[in-house]
Design an enzyme around this catalytic site. Structure first.
Site, PDB file in Angstrom:
ATOM      1  N   ARG A  40      -5.822  15.907  -4.166  1.00  0.00           N
ATOM      2  CA  ARG A  40      -6.280  14.750  -3.557  1.00  0.00           C
ATOM      3  C   ARG A  40      -7.648  14.147  -4.248  1.00  0.00           C
ATOM      4  NH1 ARG A  40      -7.457  13.096   2.678  1.00  0.00           N
ATOM      5  NH2 ARG A  40      -8.206  11.136   2.259  1.00  0.00           N
TER       6      ARG A  40
ATOM      7  N   GLU B 202      -1.100   6.131  10.081  1.00  0.00           N
ATOM      8  CA  GLU B 202      -2.389   5.699  10.490  1.00  0.00           C
ATOM      9  C   GLU B 202      -2.803   4.680   9.851  1.00  0.00           C
ATOM     10  OE1 GLU B 202      -1.680   9.203   9.978  1.00  0.00           O
ATOM     11  OE2 GLU B 202      -1.420   9.409  12.034  1.00  0.00           O
TER      12      GLU B 202
ATOM     13  N   ARG C 140     -10.360  -5.017  -2.078  1.00  0.00           N
ATOM     14  CA  ARG C 140      -9.727  -3.689  -2.145  1.00  0.00           C
ATOM     15  C   ARG C 140      -8.118  -3.727  -2.554  1.00  0.00           C
ATOM     16  NH1 ARG C 140     -11.482   0.190   1.120  1.00  0.00           N
ATOM     17  NH2 ARG C 140      -9.404   0.860   1.575  1.00  0.00           N
TER      18      ARG C 140
ATOM     19  N   ASP D 279      -6.492   8.598  -3.229  1.00  0.00           N
ATOM     20  CA  ASP D 279      -7.444   8.176  -2.536  1.00  0.00           C
ATOM     21  C   ASP D 279      -8.492   7.506  -3.698  1.00  0.00           C
ATOM     22  OD1 ASP D 279      -8.918   7.623  -0.475  1.00  0.00           O
ATOM     23  OD2 ASP D 279      -9.655   9.558   0.219  1.00  0.00           O
TER      24      ASP D 279
ATOM     25  N   LEU E 132      13.255  13.691 -12.517  1.00  0.00           N
ATOM     26  CA  LEU E 132      12.019  13.802 -11.483  1.00  0.00           C
ATOM     27  C   LEU E 132      12.533  13.205 -10.200  1.00  0.00           C
ATOM     28  CD1 LEU E 132       8.901  14.227 -11.049  1.00  0.00           C
ATOM     29  CD2 LEU E 132       8.649  11.955 -11.461  1.00  0.00           C
TER      30      LEU E 132
ATOM     31  N   LEU F 123      -6.326  16.943   4.790  1.00  0.00           N
ATOM     32  CA  LEU F 123      -5.257  16.678   4.445  1.00  0.00           C
ATOM     33  C   LEU F 123      -4.799  15.397   4.927  1.00  0.00           C
ATOM     34  CD1 LEU F 123      -2.905  18.355   3.096  1.00  0.00           C
ATOM     35  CD2 LEU F 123      -2.804  19.587   5.081  1.00  0.00           C
TER      36      LEU F 123
ATOM     37  N   GLY G  13     -10.149   1.732  -2.697  1.00  0.00           N
ATOM     38  CA  GLY G  13     -11.159   0.825  -2.164  1.00  0.00           C
ATOM     39  C   GLY G  13     -12.241   0.945  -3.024  1.00  0.00           C
TER      40      GLY G  13
ATOM     41  N   TRP H  50     -13.090   2.208  -6.077  1.00  0.00           N
ATOM     42  CA  TRP H  50     -12.806   1.885  -7.600  1.00  0.00           C
ATOM     43  C   TRP H  50     -12.976   0.252  -7.333  1.00  0.00           C
ATOM     44  CZ3 TRP H  50      -9.615  -1.409 -10.240  1.00  0.00           C
ATOM     45  CH2 TRP H  50      -9.526  -1.117 -11.704  1.00  0.00           C
TER      46      TRP H  50
ATOM     47  N   HIS I 187      -5.985  -1.192  -4.874  1.00  0.00           N
ATOM     48  CA  HIS I 187      -4.480  -0.822  -4.838  1.00  0.00           C
ATOM     49  C   HIS I 187      -3.459  -1.107  -6.062  1.00  0.00           C
ATOM     50  CE1 HIS I 187      -5.629   0.669  -1.108  1.00  0.00           C
ATOM     51  NE2 HIS I 187      -5.747  -0.475  -0.421  1.00  0.00           N
TER      52      HIS I 187
HETATM   53  C1  FPP Z   1      -6.172   5.224  -0.371  1.00  0.00           C
HETATM   54  O1  FPP Z   1      -7.199   4.532  -1.033  1.00  0.00           O
HETATM   55  C2  FPP Z   1      -5.080   4.667  -0.834  1.00  0.00           C
HETATM   56  C3  FPP Z   1      -4.076   4.253   0.063  1.00  0.00           C
HETATM   57  C4  FPP Z   1      -4.214   4.026   1.522  1.00  0.00           C
HETATM   58  C5  FPP Z   1      -2.959   3.566  -0.396  1.00  0.00           C
HETATM   59  C6  FPP Z   1      -2.169   4.311  -1.766  1.00  0.00           C
HETATM   60  C7  FPP Z   1      -1.139   3.209  -2.272  1.00  0.00           C
HETATM   61  C8  FPP Z   1      -1.192   2.965  -3.636  1.00  0.00           C
HETATM   62  C9  FPP Z   1      -1.827   3.617  -4.791  1.00  0.00           C
HETATM   63  C10 FPP Z   1      -0.091   1.837  -4.120  1.00  0.00           C
HETATM   64  C11 FPP Z   1       1.084   1.760  -3.288  1.00  0.00           C
HETATM   65  C12 FPP Z   1       2.046   2.646  -3.581  1.00  0.00           C
HETATM   66  C13 FPP Z   1       3.315   2.368  -4.150  1.00  0.00           C
HETATM   67  C14 FPP Z   1       4.336   3.025  -4.202  1.00  0.00           C
HETATM   68  C15 FPP Z   1       3.729   0.863  -4.470  1.00  0.00           C
HETATM   69  P1  FPP Z   1      -8.393   3.846   0.083  1.00  0.00           P
HETATM   70  O2  FPP Z   1      -7.819   2.501   0.315  1.00  0.00           O
HETATM   71  O3  FPP Z   1      -8.502   4.806   1.205  1.00  0.00           O
HETATM   72  O4  FPP Z   1      -9.433   4.061  -0.856  1.00  0.00           O
HETATM   73  P2  FPP Z   1     -11.216   4.299  -0.468  1.00  0.00           P
HETATM   74  O5  FPP Z   1     -11.154   5.590   0.212  1.00  0.00           O
HETATM   75  O6  FPP Z   1     -11.945   4.332  -1.724  1.00  0.00           O
HETATM   76  O7  FPP Z   1     -11.329   3.247   0.489  1.00  0.00           O
END
Ligand code: FPP
Length: 251
Positions: free
Chosen positions: A199, A78, A44, A31, A142, A206, A34, A36, A48
Site C-alpha cells: 500500500r 466503496e 484530483r 493510494d 504477466l 486493507l 489525490g 499528489w 489519477h
Molecule cells: C487512491 O488514491 C486511488 C484510487 C482510488 C484509484 C486508483 C486508480 C488509478 C491509479 C488509475 C486507474 C486505473 C486504471 C487501470 C486505468 P486517492 O484518490 O484515494 O488518493 P488520496 O488518498 O491522496 O486522496
C-alpha cells in the site's frame, strides 16, 4: 482451479513459499493520487492520470523482477461514494488505458483479467474489458489483475451464495466444502493468492482488498505516493519481500 500453492496451505505443506515456477504475486493498493495532485494545486483527476503513468512503469518492470501476477486495486465498491466527476474521470481513464495500451500489453505477453462485480459497470466498459480478456487470454509473461468494482466482503458473500445454490441444487455436498472448494468460488480462483500486498501513501489498512486471499500474505507500506512509485520502488519491495520468512502458520 486455484493454483496448488494456496490449496496446499490446507495440508500445511505450502512451506516452499514463492520463487517457484508460478513466480511472485504482488498486489497493490495504489493510494495517494489525490494528495499528489493537491501538492501541485491540481485537480484530483490529474493525480489519477499520473497514477496510470506509474502503473504503466510498474507493469513493464514487474515481469523482469520475477513477478508473474500483479493485482491492482483500481476501483473499489466503496469508491462509488466519491463525487460523480471523480468516478467519471476514473472510468474515463480506464477506457483510455485499455484503448491506448492494449496492443502494447498484448505484444508484451501480458494477460489481462478483471476481478470485481460486473453489475453496476457501464456496458461499454464491460465490452472493453471482455475484449481485452479474450485477446490476451493465452499470454503468460504477466497476469495483470485489474480489481474493478471490487470489494472483498461482497466477494465472500457472493461465493457463499453460489455455494449455497450448488448445495441446494445437489451439485455440491456439504461435506465437500473446504477451503480449496471455497476458493474455487472466488473471483481469484485462477491465480495464486498474493505473496506481498503493497500500500502506497502511508495509510496502513486493507480497505476491503483481497480479504480472503491475504490470509498469509506479507504486507509492505511505503510513504511514496502512487504517482511517484516507479520501477526502483518496486525493486525495493522485491528486496524487502525476499527478506521475509514465510511460515504459513508453521514454525
Ligand atoms: C487512491 O488514491 C486511488 C484510487 C482510488 C484509484 C486508483 C486508480 C488509478 C491509479 C488509475 C486507474 C486505473 C486504471 C487501470 C486505468 P486517492 O484518490 O484515494 O488518493 P488520496 O488518498 O491522496 O486522496
Amino acid at each position: 482451479m486455484k493454483s496448488t500453492r494456496s490449496v496446499l496451505v490446507d495440508d500445511n505443506q505450502a512451506l516452499r513459499g514463492s520463487g517457484d515456477d508460478e513466480g511472485l504475486h504482488f498486489a497493490i493498493i495504489m493510494d495517494g493520487n489525490g494528495r499528489w495532485a493537491a501538492a501541485r494545486k491540481m485537480p484530483r483527476a490529474f493525480g489519477h492520470k499520473a497514477g496510470v503513468d506509474a502503473l504503466r512503469g510498474v507493469v513493464e518492470a514487474a515481469p523482469k523482477m520475477g513477478i508473474k501476477t500483479l493485482s491492482i486495486y483500481a476501483f473499489s465498491t466503496e469508491n462509488w461514494r466519491r463525487p460523480s466527476e471523480e468516478v467519471d474521470s476514473l472510468f474515463n481513464l480506464l477506457r483510455q488505458f485499455v484503448k491506448s495500451d492494449l496492443a502494447r500489453l498484448h505484444k508484451n505477453n501480458v494477460k489481462i483479467r478483471i476481478q470485481g462485480q460486473r453489475q453496476g459497470l457501464a456496458t461499454d466498459i464491460l465490452k472493453l474489458i471482455d475484449d481485452a480478456e479474450v485477446l490476451t487470454k493465452n499470454n503468460n509473461a504477466l497476469t495483470l489483475v485489474i480489481c474493478l468494482n471490487y470489494g472483498g466482503q461482497s466477494e465472500i458473500v457472493e461465493a457463499t451464495k453460489a455455494i449455497a445454490e450448488d448445495v441446494q441444487s445437489g451439485k455440491l455436498a456439504i461435506n465437500q466444502i473446504d477451503m480449496a472448494c471455497f476458493e474455487d468460488y472466488l473471483l481469484s480462483k485462477d491465480w495464486p493468492n498474493p505473496d506481498l500486498i503493497i500500500r502506497t501513501a502511508g495509510e496502513k489498512r486493507l480497505s476491503n482488498f483481497l480479504l480472503w486471499q491475504s490470509a498469509y500474505s506479507e504486507f509492505a507500506f511505503t510513504e511514496v505516493l502512487w504517482p511517484d512509485f516507479d520501477a526502483n520502488c518496486l525493486q525495493t519491495m522485491v528486496s524487502e519481500y525476499s527478506k521475509r520468512q514465510r511460515r504459513f502458520g508453521s514454525v
